[in-house]
Design an enzyme around this catalytic site. Structure first.
Site, PDB file in Angstrom:
ATOM      1  N   SER A   1      13.009 -60.183 -49.082  1.00 58.71           N
ATOM      2  CA  SER A   1      13.799 -59.728 -50.232  1.00 58.71           C
ATOM      3  C   SER A   1      13.190 -60.035 -51.589  1.00 58.71           C
ATOM      4  CB  SER A   1      15.196 -60.337 -50.179  1.00 58.71           C
ATOM      5  OG  SER A   1      15.924 -59.673 -49.199  1.00 58.71           O
TER       6      SER A   1
ATOM      7  N   LYS B   1      12.362 -57.113 -53.613  1.00 54.69           N
ATOM      8  CA  LYS B   1      13.402 -56.358 -54.340  1.00 54.69           C
ATOM      9  C   LYS B   1      13.224 -56.472 -55.857  1.00 54.69           C
ATOM     10  CE  LYS B   1      16.622 -56.971 -50.488  1.00 54.69           C
ATOM     11  NZ  LYS B   1      17.812 -57.700 -49.983  1.00 54.69           N
TER      12      LYS B   1
ATOM     13  N   TYR C   1      12.602 -49.095 -47.511  1.00 55.39           N
ATOM     14  CA  TYR C   1      13.173 -50.453 -47.616  1.00 55.39           C
ATOM     15  C   TYR C   1      12.510 -51.424 -46.631  1.00 55.39           C
ATOM     16  CZ  TYR C   1      16.518 -54.248 -47.217  1.00 55.39           C
ATOM     17  OH  TYR C   1      17.075 -55.495 -47.167  1.00 55.39           O
TER      18      TYR C   1
ATOM     19  N   TYR D   1      21.730 -64.576 -53.433  1.00 52.86           N
ATOM     20  CA  TYR D   1      22.942 -64.165 -52.711  1.00 52.86           C
ATOM     21  C   TYR D   1      24.105 -65.071 -53.086  1.00 52.86           C
ATOM     22  CZ  TYR D   1      19.285 -61.826 -50.120  1.00 52.86           C
ATOM     23  OH  TYR D   1      18.207 -61.067 -49.787  1.00 52.86           O
TER      24      TYR D   1
ATOM     25  N   VAL E   1      14.329 -63.924 -46.698  1.00 53.24           N
ATOM     26  CA  VAL E   1      14.599 -64.597 -45.423  1.00 53.24           C
ATOM     27  C   VAL E   1      13.328 -65.046 -44.696  1.00 53.24           C
ATOM     28  CG1 VAL E   1      16.904 -63.692 -44.914  1.00 53.24           C
ATOM     29  CG2 VAL E   1      14.892 -62.410 -44.178  1.00 53.24           C
TER      30      VAL E   1
HETATM   31  N1  GLU Z   1      14.604 -57.303 -44.793  1.00 51.96           N
HETATM   32  C1  GLU Z   1      15.690 -58.236 -44.793  1.00 51.96           C
HETATM   33  C2  GLU Z   1      16.962 -57.537 -44.354  1.00 51.96           C
HETATM   34  O1  GLU Z   1      17.168 -56.452 -44.736  1.00 51.96           O
HETATM   35  C3  GLU Z   1      15.808 -58.821 -46.160  1.00 51.96           C
HETATM   36  C4  GLU Z   1      16.802 -59.913 -46.260  1.00 51.96           C
HETATM   37  C5  GLU Z   1      16.337 -61.073 -47.087  1.00 51.96           C
HETATM   38  O2  GLU Z   1      15.160 -61.320 -47.262  1.00 51.96           O
HETATM   39  O3  GLU Z   1      17.198 -61.802 -47.587  1.00 51.96           O
HETATM   40  O4  GLU Z   1      17.760 -58.040 -43.632  1.00 51.96           O
END
Ligand code: GLU
Length: 309
Positions: free
Chosen positions: A64, A67, A191, A243, A261
């Site tokens: 993430s 992003k 994505y 988050y 993650v």
């Molecule tokens: N590719 C992961 C998902 O979509 C990203 C989540 C993350 O890094 O927090 O679940």
């Protein structure tokens, strides 16, 4: 001036007995293969000083953290109209929550929760095939880090594509509200691939430097975004980058940051430095446990918190 190498060495030494703490993400099967005892940290200052410790030159799945880069691209393409598709408020929910989306009629709370990043992928896709959009993202990250070796890990992308039921649900839900312009498979293709970018801590710290230096990378001289946009992206990272743990991260670390993650965190000390840390074990919010602790130790020792010494 602080001796940054001595500081990161001390952090590494203090955390070494704890390596392996936290829970490695295994809902993406390929991520579960990582050694939980890895730990790396890299700092690049706006003056060009670079320090690193541990596994800072080993690529890991940035997940993430990507992003931040896709949001920057979407803002470059669509400007303020980006905010018609995604909000700017912390969600207070898990990274992959679907609950709010129904109330808010398919407009995700912010660009850093999964639903929001899926909406951003849709914006990056505008005028492109998925392959072109993925290529554009990779080229952009290489340009930011000034490193053409950066690439996507195809095994991670495939693994996520095969098991990303929740993300398919989120995307289909948004599409049902008319909030995605492209087919779900195309949007998620973009994505999953940007989440599967593999980078080292040093590459990541370099790629985030423009956010610490008012939108321009002092190492390359490239102006990436305006001062105002850099400030605003930092604001979103501070309020939404971790988050449901964003408040706790602000309280303990006090820097704009974005976690993934894969166990990485990119943190920005405006006017000072860009910092990347990697430790795969996660806390209950899905953020790197020791990575957050390392950054907390760093700001305590440097006084870099945006909230004061
Ligand atoms: N590719 C992961 C998902 O979509 C990203 C989540 C993350 O890094 O927090 O679940």
């Amino acid at each position: 001036m602080a001796d940054l190498q001595a500081i990161v060495d001390e952090i590494h030494e203090k955390l070494t007995p704890r390596l392996g703490e936290g829970k490695v993400a295994d809902y993406i099967p390929q991520l579960a293969h990582v050694d939980p005892k890895k730990f790396g940290m890299a700092i690049v200052t706006v003056d060009g000083e670079m320090v690193k410790v541990g596994d800072a030159d080993l690529p890991f799945s940035i997940q993430s953290i990507s992003k931040v880069f896709t949001l920057t691209l979407a803002l470059g393409k669509h400007g303020e109209t980006t905010w018609n598709r995604v909000g700017r408020e912390p969600s207070g929910s898990a990274f992959n929550s679907i609950v709010q989306l129904e109330h808010e009629e398919g407009k995700p709370r912010n660009p850093f929760i999964n639903a929001g990043a899926i909406a951003v992928s849709d914006l990056v896709l505008a005028g492109h095939t998925p392959r072109e959009a993925i290529g554009e993202i990779v080229r952009f990250v290489r340009y930011l880090a000034d490193d053409d070796a950066i690439a996507i890990d195809p095994a991670v992308a495939k693994s996520e594509q095969a098991t990303g039921y929740r993300n398919f649900a989120l995307a289909n839900f948004m599409r049902s509200f008319g909030k995605l312009d492209h087919p779900v498979e195309h949007v998620l293709g973009v994505y999953f691939h940007h989440c599967a970018l593999a980078m080292t801590c040093m590459q990541l710290a370099r790629s985030g430097l423009f956010l610490a230096a008012s939108g321009s990378n002092p190492l390359t001289g490239h102006t990436v975004v305006s001062k105002q946009r850099a400030r605003r992206i930092n604001a979103l990272m501070l309020t939404c980058g971790h988050y449901d743990g964003s408040g706790d991260f602000a309280y303990r670390v006090g820097l704009p940051g974005k976690s993934g993650v894969g166990g990485g965190i990119l943190a920005v000390a405006p006017g000072r430095a860009s910092v990347a840390v990697w430790s795969p074990g996660l806390n209950h919010n899905g953020n790197s446990l020791l990575g957050s602790l390392a950054l907390e130790m760093l700001t305590a020792r440097t006084g870099w918190s945006v909230f004061g010494l």
